[in-house]
Design a protein around this motif. Structure first.
Motif, PDB file in Angstrom:
ATOM      1  N   ASN A  47     -34.359  23.485  17.581  1.00 20.01           N
ATOM      2  CA  ASN A  47     -34.563  22.051  17.811  1.00 20.01           C
ATOM      3  C   ASN A  47     -35.669  21.461  16.932  1.00 20.01           C
ATOM      4  OD1 ASN A  47     -33.851  19.634  19.051  1.00 20.01           O
ATOM      5  ND2 ASN A  47     -35.398  19.851  20.658  1.00 20.01           N
ATOM      6  N   TYR A  48     -35.809  22.013  15.710  1.00 21.17           N
ATOM      7  CA  TYR A  48     -36.791  21.413  14.798  1.00 21.17           C
ATOM      8  C   TYR A  48     -36.154  21.097  13.439  1.00 21.17           C
ATOM      9  CZ  TYR A  48     -37.313  26.246  13.050  1.00 21.17           C
ATOM     10  OH  TYR A  48     -37.077  27.504  12.546  1.00 21.17           O
ATOM     11  N   ILE A  49     -34.845  20.875  13.431  1.00 23.53           N
ATOM     12  CA  ILE A  49     -34.176  20.553  12.176  1.00 23.53           C
ATOM     13  C   ILE A  49     -34.673  19.228  11.609  1.00 23.53           C
ATOM     14  CG2 ILE A  49     -32.225  19.414  13.319  1.00 23.53           C
ATOM     15  CD1 ILE A  49     -32.115  21.471  10.043  1.00 23.53           C
ATOM     16  N   LEU A  50     -35.134  18.324  12.482  1.00 24.38           N
ATOM     17  CA  LEU A  50     -35.677  17.046  12.002  1.00 24.38           C
ATOM     18  C   LEU A  50     -37.177  17.117  11.785  1.00 24.38           C
ATOM     19  CD1 LEU A  50     -33.658  14.496  14.183  1.00 24.38           C
ATOM     20  CD2 LEU A  50     -33.232  15.205  11.843  1.00 24.38           C
ATOM     21  N   GLY A  51     -37.749  18.329  11.852  1.00 27.27           N
ATOM     22  CA  GLY A  51     -39.183  18.487  11.625  1.00 27.27           C
ATOM     23  C   GLY A  51     -39.898  18.918  12.887  1.00 27.27           C
ATOM     24  N   TRP A  52     -41.101  19.459  12.700  1.00 24.63           N
ATOM     25  CA  TRP A  52     -41.900  19.928  13.824  1.00 24.63           C
ATOM     26  C   TRP A  52     -42.594  18.767  14.518  1.00 24.63           C
ATOM     27  CZ3 TRP A  52     -41.672  24.728  15.723  1.00 24.63           C
ATOM     28  CH2 TRP A  52     -41.177  25.734  14.886  1.00 24.63           C
ATOM     29  N   SER A  53     -42.813  18.922  15.814  1.00 21.78           N
ATOM     30  CA  SER A  53     -43.597  17.960  16.584  1.00 21.78           C
ATOM     31  C   SER A  53     -44.245  18.712  17.731  1.00 21.78           C
ATOM     32  CB  SER A  53     -42.698  16.846  17.137  1.00 21.78           C
ATOM     33  OG  SER A  53     -41.829  17.363  18.122  1.00 21.78           O
ATOM     34  N   ALA A  54     -45.082  18.026  18.522  1.00 24.56           N
ATOM     35  CA  ALA A  54     -45.729  18.662  19.658  1.00 24.56           C
ATOM     36  C   ALA A  54     -44.703  19.180  20.664  1.00 24.56           C
ATOM     37  CB  ALA A  54     -46.667  17.668  20.342  1.00 24.56           C
ATOM     38  N   LEU A 112     -32.873  18.859   2.917  1.00 18.45           N
ATOM     39  CA  LEU A 112     -31.893  18.660   3.975  1.00 18.45           C
ATOM     40  C   LEU A 112     -32.546  18.012   5.198  1.00 18.45           C
ATOM     41  CD1 LEU A 112     -29.092  19.046   5.222  1.00 18.45           C
ATOM     42  CD2 LEU A 112     -29.756  21.384   5.828  1.00 18.45           C
ATOM     43  N   GLN A 113     -33.709  18.504   5.575  1.00 20.93           N
ATOM     44  CA  GLN A 113     -34.434  17.900   6.698  1.00 20.93           C
ATOM     45  C   GLN A 113     -34.718  16.422   6.443  1.00 20.93           C
ATOM     46  OE1 GLN A 113     -37.923  20.522   7.192  1.00 20.93           O
ATOM     47  NE2 GLN A 113     -37.218  20.838   9.293  1.00 20.93           N
ATOM     48  N   ASN A 114     -35.217  16.116   5.253  1.00 17.10           N
ATOM     49  CA  ASN A 114     -35.554  14.729   4.919  1.00 17.10           C
ATOM     50  C   ASN A 114     -34.311  13.836   4.916  1.00 17.10           C
ATOM     51  OD1 ASN A 114     -38.272  15.331   4.656  1.00 17.10           O
ATOM     52  ND2 ASN A 114     -38.128  15.717   2.446  1.00 17.10           N
ATOM     53  N   THR A 115     -33.195  14.397   4.472  1.00 19.44           N
ATOM     54  CA  THR A 115     -31.948  13.621   4.464  1.00 19.44           C
ATOM     55  C   THR A 115     -31.513  13.284   5.887  1.00 19.44           C
ATOM     56  OG1 THR A 115     -31.186  14.537   2.358  1.00 19.44           O
ATOM     57  CG2 THR A 115     -29.494  13.703   3.854  1.00 19.44           C
ATOM     58  N   LEU A 116     -31.588  14.265   6.787  1.00 20.49           N
ATOM     59  CA  LEU A 116     -31.209  14.018   8.181  1.00 20.49           C
ATOM     60  C   LEU A 116     -32.152  13.012   8.835  1.00 20.49           C
ATOM     61  CD1 LEU A 116     -30.329  17.666   9.256  1.00 20.49           C
ATOM     62  CD2 LEU A 116     -28.737  15.810   8.725  1.00 20.49           C
ATOM     63  N   LYS A 117     -33.432  13.107   8.524  1.00 19.96           N
ATOM     64  CA  LYS A 117     -34.397  12.143   9.082  1.00 19.96           C
ATOM     65  C   LYS A 117     -34.142  10.745   8.525  1.00 19.96           C
ATOM     66  CE  LYS A 117     -38.078  14.708   8.132  1.00 19.96           C
ATOM     67  NZ  LYS A 117     -39.508  15.125   8.030  1.00 19.96           N
ATOM     68  N   TRP A 118     -33.861  10.659   7.215  1.00 16.63           N
ATOM     69  CA  TRP A 118     -33.583   9.346   6.610  1.00 16.63           C
ATOM     70  C   TRP A 118     -32.350   8.719   7.238  1.00 16.63           C
ATOM     71  CZ3 TRP A 118     -29.130   8.105   3.775  1.00 16.63           C
ATOM     72  CH2 TRP A 118     -29.129   6.802   3.228  1.00 16.63           C
ATOM     73  N   ARG A 119     -31.312   9.508   7.460  1.00 19.47           N
ATOM     74  CA  ARG A 119     -30.089   8.970   8.045  1.00 19.47           C
ATOM     75  C   ARG A 119     -30.340   8.441   9.457  1.00 19.47           C
ATOM     76  NH1 ARG A 119     -25.463  10.254   5.154  1.00 19.47           N
ATOM     77  NH2 ARG A 119     -24.139   9.987   7.002  1.00 19.47           N
ATOM     78  N   LYS A 120     -31.216   9.117  10.188  1.00 17.84           N
ATOM     79  CA  LYS A 120     -31.553   8.642  11.524  1.00 17.84           C
ATOM     80  C   LYS A 120     -32.351   7.344  11.458  1.00 17.84           C
ATOM     81  CE  LYS A 120     -33.652  10.157  15.886  1.00 17.84           C
ATOM     82  NZ  LYS A 120     -34.336  11.271  16.584  1.00 17.84           N
ATOM     83  N   GLU A 121     -33.331   7.284  10.546  1.00 18.32           N
ATOM     84  CA  GLU A 121     -34.162   6.080  10.402  1.00 18.32           C
ATOM     85  C   GLU A 121     -33.353   4.909   9.841  1.00 18.32           C
ATOM     86  OE1 GLU A 121     -37.155   7.546   7.822  1.00 18.32           O
ATOM     87  OE2 GLU A 121     -38.135   8.783   9.359  1.00 18.32           O
ATOM     88  N   PHE A 122     -32.384   5.213   8.974  1.00 18.45           N
ATOM     89  CA  PHE A 122     -31.556   4.168   8.366  1.00 18.45           C
ATOM     90  C   PHE A 122     -30.443   3.721   9.305  1.00 18.45           C
ATOM     91  CE2 PHE A 122     -28.750   2.370   4.992  1.00 18.45           C
ATOM     92  CZ  PHE A 122     -29.700   1.611   4.325  1.00 18.45           C
ATOM     93  N   ASP A 123     -30.340   4.396  10.438  1.00 21.27           N
ATOM     94  CA  ASP A 123     -29.335   4.051  11.459  1.00 21.27           C
ATOM     95  C   ASP A 123     -27.927   4.139  10.874  1.00 21.27           C
ATOM     96  OD1 ASP A 123     -28.325   3.313  13.900  1.00 21.27           O
ATOM     97  OD2 ASP A 123     -28.562   1.163  13.564  1.00 21.27           O
ATOM     98  N   MET A 124     -27.570   5.350  10.444  1.00 19.45           N
ATOM     99  CA  MET A 124     -26.287   5.553   9.790  1.00 19.45           C
ATOM    100  C   MET A 124     -25.114   5.609  10.764  1.00 19.45           C
ATOM    101  SD  MET A 124     -26.676   5.615   6.510  1.00 19.45           S
ATOM    102  CE  MET A 124     -25.339   6.548   5.811  1.00 19.45           C
ATOM    103  N   ASP A 125     -25.386   5.840  12.038  1.00 19.20           N
ATOM    104  CA  ASP A 125     -24.296   5.874  13.021  1.00 19.20           C
ATOM    105  C   ASP A 125     -23.560   4.534  13.036  1.00 19.20           C
ATOM    106  OD1 ASP A 125     -24.909   8.441  13.701  1.00 19.20           O
ATOM    107  OD2 ASP A 125     -26.065   7.922  15.493  1.00 19.20           O
TER     108      ASP A 125
END
Length: 440
Positions: A47-54, A112-125
């Motif tokens: 569950n860290y494909i979009l990057g690490w967090s707390a 790949l991580q950055n691409t998935l994060k960008w797609r989420k931020e860009f609201d690609m759905d």
């Protein structure tokens, strides 16, 4: 957890053929692919494909991985990214990121991580279902495929000369952002046509006609630069097989030189910049003439009833200072002949004649000799056996490639009174450039 595979020097295989089957990959590339598979598998299950967090930094235990099943269905371009799902497109997508980062596994994973994060931020759905300002469909569209079956994405800036459309796009910040979203949508529509299978088509060709590149407000130009030098190279690795720029203004070469410095050598290899007199020659390297629009030197016309894409196209090369005649022999009267001729690079003269087999009859001039500056489409109704002569005179010192095709079809109504003997069929000829079907 994870795989440990030693890094190797990939400098000699950075530009390896993109169509190499996965089963025939260089051994070092196979190792890199396996390591990336391991990294992505662990990141998705952890569950860290979009990057690490707390919230995710304590997700390293394998037992906890399965508690995050909602992440297991994560996809990119319709392809599942979890390797253990066994989808044949997963490795093909991974290879795109590896090639874009010169087979450096950690950098490919980070991309790949950055691409998935960008797609989420860009609201690609749901972006494929969005509607945009009327008129933009004439600026960008998908039309046909190249010789390998890749979709062709055209961008033509001429419609943006419409001041009303231009102003609508610049009314407010939301509208300006919509232009960028629309351009991204065009790429996603092209990706929808890809297969991501071994031996399948997994990239597109983008053709940008810069003839009327906007020189007014800077917002659209900034959107285009962001696409070309940020979004495409960072988030669509190896999706753009070639990006061909047509009718590039002289002043823009300096701009390309500046921005291309931020691109990798591989990303820069995707850019093809051509001047107007070489547009057709460049495009025909990738696109068959029957799939290339006539305005770019090909034979394809909109709503063409005379020819089908599968109709054979012939080609010949005429040396400098030589005149050559294409002969179309017709032995049976009562037929219509229609033909297409184009010359790569133009700069030749051209004429059309009908020569009867009966020496007592005069030669009929269909098209007097004139400088050829566009694709020639003509037709002729045959009342007596003979031949059509299409003569191209190459007065230059350079060889010229000629592309042509023709079709012979019986006349539907031979009793029409408005046809002269050996004359053009009025209902299918328009200034000697036929645009309708054969049925007069």
């Amino acid at each position: 957890m994870g795989c440990n595979i030693a890094e190797e020097d990939f400098s000699t295989i950075i530009f390896e053929d993109e169509n190499t089957p996965l089963s025939k990959l260089n051994p070092a590339v196979k190792k890199a692919l396996q390591e990336l598979r391991c990294k992505v598998e662990d990141a998705i299950l952890g569950n860290y494909i979009l990057g690490w967090s707390a919230k995710t930094c304590d997700c390293c235990m394998r037992d906890h991985h399965h508690a995050n099943s909602q992440e297991h269905g994560i996809t990119l371009w319709g392809v599942p990214l979890l390797p253990s799902k066994g989808h044949e497109g997963t490795d093909i997508v991974f290879m795109k990121f590896l090639r874009a980062r010169e087979y450096k596994v950690y950098e490919a994973f980070e991309m790949l991580q950055n691409t998935l994060k960008w797609r989420k931020e860009f609201d690609m759905d749901g972006i494929l279902d969005e509607t945009f300002e009327p008129g933009l469909e004439n600026v960008g569209y998908i039309d046909g495929t190249d010789k390998e079956g890749r979709p062709l994405l055209y961008v033509v800036y001429n419609p943006l000369r419409d001041i009303n459309l231009f102003l609508k796009l610049l009314q407010n910040k939301e509208k300006k952002d919509q232009f960028l979203r629309w351009r991204v949508q065009q790429v996603e529509k092209g990706i929808e046509k890809l297969s991501f299978k071994n031996g399948g088509v997994d990239s597109v060709i983008t053709i940008l006609d810069m003839k009327y590149w906007p020189t007014g407000p800077a917002e659209i130009r900034r959107s285009v630069r962001k696409l070309l030098f940020s979004i495409y190279p960072d988030h669509y690795p190896e999706i753009i097989f070639r990006m061909v720029f047509l009718n590039v203004p002289i002043w823009s070469y300096a701009l390309f030189n500046v921005f291309s410095k931020v691109l990798s050598q591989r990303a820069k290899s995707k850019l093809v910049i051509t001047r107007p007199h070489k547009s057709a020659k460049t495009l025909l390297k990738y696109i068959a003439p029957e799939n290339l629009p006539v305005q770019y030197g090909g034979l394809k016309r909109e709503d063409d009833d005379a020819f089908l894409p599968e109709d054979q196209v012939s080609e010949l090369v005429i040396r400098g200072g030589v005149a050559y005649s294409i002969e179309i022999a017709i032995a049976k009267p009562g037929e219509i002949v229609v033909w297409d001729v184009t010359v790569v690079g133009w700069d030749v003269s051209y004429r059309e004649e009908f020569v009867p087999d009966n020496d007592c009859l005069d030669i009929i001039s269909i098209q007097t000799e004139t400088k050829m500056e566009a694709n020639a489409r003509s037709s002729f109704y045959i009342r007596e056996p003979g031949k059509i002569l299409l003569t191209i005179h190459n007065g230059t010192f350079k060889k010229k490639k000629v592309l042509y095709r023709f079709k012979i079809k019986p006349m539907v109504n031979p009793n029409l009174h408005n046809l002269r003997v050996g004359g053009l069929c009025p209902s299918i000829s328009e200034n000697n450039n036929t645009s309708e079907d054969f049925d007069c």
